[in-house]
Design an enzyme around this catalytic site. Structure first.
Site, PDB file in Angstrom:
ATOM      1  CD  GLU A 165      57.341  25.435-157.740  1.00 15.47           C
ATOM      2  OE1 GLU A 165      57.154  25.635-156.512  1.00 15.47           O
ATOM      3  OE2 GLU A 165      56.965  24.397-158.319  1.00 15.47           O
ATOM      4  N   GLY A 305      56.377  19.918-158.326  1.00 12.77           N
ATOM      5  CA  GLY A 305      57.229  21.104-158.371  1.00 12.77           C
ATOM      6  C   GLY A 305      58.687  20.700-158.258  1.00 12.77           C
ATOM      7  CD  GLU A 306      60.931  18.606-154.667  1.00 13.18           C
ATOM      8  OE1 GLU A 306      61.860  17.900-155.130  1.00 13.18           O
ATOM      9  OE2 GLU A 306      60.276  18.285-153.669  1.00 13.18           O
ATOM     10  N   GLY A 307      61.075  21.509-159.910  1.00 13.34           N
ATOM     11  CA  GLY A 307      61.771  21.372-161.190  1.00 13.34           C
ATOM     12  C   GLY A 307      61.843  19.938-161.661  1.00 13.34           C
TER      13      GLY A 307
END
Length: 337
Positions: A165, A305-307
């Protein structure tokens, strides 16, 4: 495998029969068993597969971010999405030498970007509601998020989906969801996020207390609508849809776990499909994982975050699949123990 009753036995016997001491591959054995439970059927061969592993980064902007609860303004969401698409971010670096296919899902960021091969439009608006005073989504937007998830699954030719995300301020809706869903004190689930100072943290807690207190319902869908966000809602529905199609679902960190928690509250059976990638350094994530009774694969003190945490787990998943499929058994070698 003639009946569903013996699939579990076949899986465990396959794992136990490999040329190794029982349980010596630890979580890799558990991971292989989980993947096999998802993929194997009465009529299938006793073999696992990975098809086009796809990492989805869901992006959205947040009304609550206007209250200075993050180190960056909401404009940075659009900037980071552009970086994802141009191969400049941490997530791009992490997947560079892997088999991940990266797609960014625009669930509703302030600036709509031009068409891009790696950009999927699932927009619900430009910015979700300020949860401290109003619902994050209207009922129409919640229904639209569900429809977008169904359409998204139709576009993906994969059996492994990683969830990441991006959204300035999105630890706030995640914290609000955990507080309401699990009846936890707000102070137990609100942390420093991207690195805010104590004054910002106090303000963030006050806003989330207001958000949680104005919601009367304990129904997961209404909690999602009231306290979630565009990207959290879309992730939750996409997880539910992916489970219907027997996909392996790789959950990243704190924010993605909030979507998973809602999805589990709606349909507890999807737990079979969920692999939790890592324990985030966001303070409440460990508590939430304990409540969900799940154990993550990694603990690397990540909180970006960001995966990124999910991205690092592909090698472990590939190892589990290859171990199950290719490692010799004692029976193969004619050894009887």
């Amino acid at each position: 495998m003639s009946t569903s009753n013996n699939i579990a036995d076949t899986i465990q016997n396959t794992i136990n029969g490999k040329i190794k001491p029982l349980g010596s591959l630890g979580k890799i054995e558990q991971l292989a068993a989980q993947i096999a439970t998802i993929q194997l059927t009465q009529s299938s061969a006793n073999s696992l597969s990975l098809l086009n592993p796809t990492l989805l980064v869901f992006a959205g902007d947040h009304g609550i971010a206007k209250h200075n609860i993050s180190i960056a303004p909401s404009d940075v969401t659009t900037l980071m999405v552009s970086c994802f698409l141009n191969g400049q971010a941490a997530i791009n670096s992490f997947i560079k030498s892997t088999n991940w296919q990266l797609k960014v899902v625009d669930c509703g960021i302030q600036t709509q970007l031009p068409t891009h091969n790696s950009l999927i439009s699932a927009r619900l608006g430009n910015i979700c509601g300020d949860i401290s005073v109003e619902p994050a989504l209207t009922e129409t937007q919640l229904d639209k998020a569900r429809l977008h998830s169904e359409k998204l699954l139709q576009q993906l030719d994969t059996n492994l989906i990683g969830f990441g995300e991006m959204g300035i301020g999105n630890t706030s809706p995640a914290s609000a969801i955990f507080a309401k869903l699990f009846k936890l004190p707000v102070e137990n689930v609100v942390g420093h996020g991207t690195g805010i100072d104590q004054q910002q943290l106090n303000n963030k807690r006050s806003l989330i207390i207001k958000a949680v207190n104005r919601v009367d319902s304990d129904q997961p869908l209404e909690i999602l609508r009231q306290l979630g966000s565009f990207e959290i809602a879309t992730m939750a529905f996409t997880m539910l849809e992916a489970s219907k199609h027997n996909k392996l679902i790789l959950v990243d960190g704190f924010i993605v776990t909030s979507a998973a928690a809602v999805a589990l509250a709606i349909n507890p059976s999807i737990k079979t499909n969920l692999v939790f990638a890592h324990k985030s350094n966001e303070s409440a994530h460990g508590l939430v994982l304990e409540i969900l009774a799940v154990e993550p694969l990694l603990d690397l003190s990540l909180r970006l975050g960001e995966g990124t945490g999910a991205a690092l787990c592909l090698g472990l998943i590939e190892a589990a699949v290859n171990f199950y499929n290719e490692m010799a058994s004692f029976e193969d070698l004619g050894i009887s123990l």
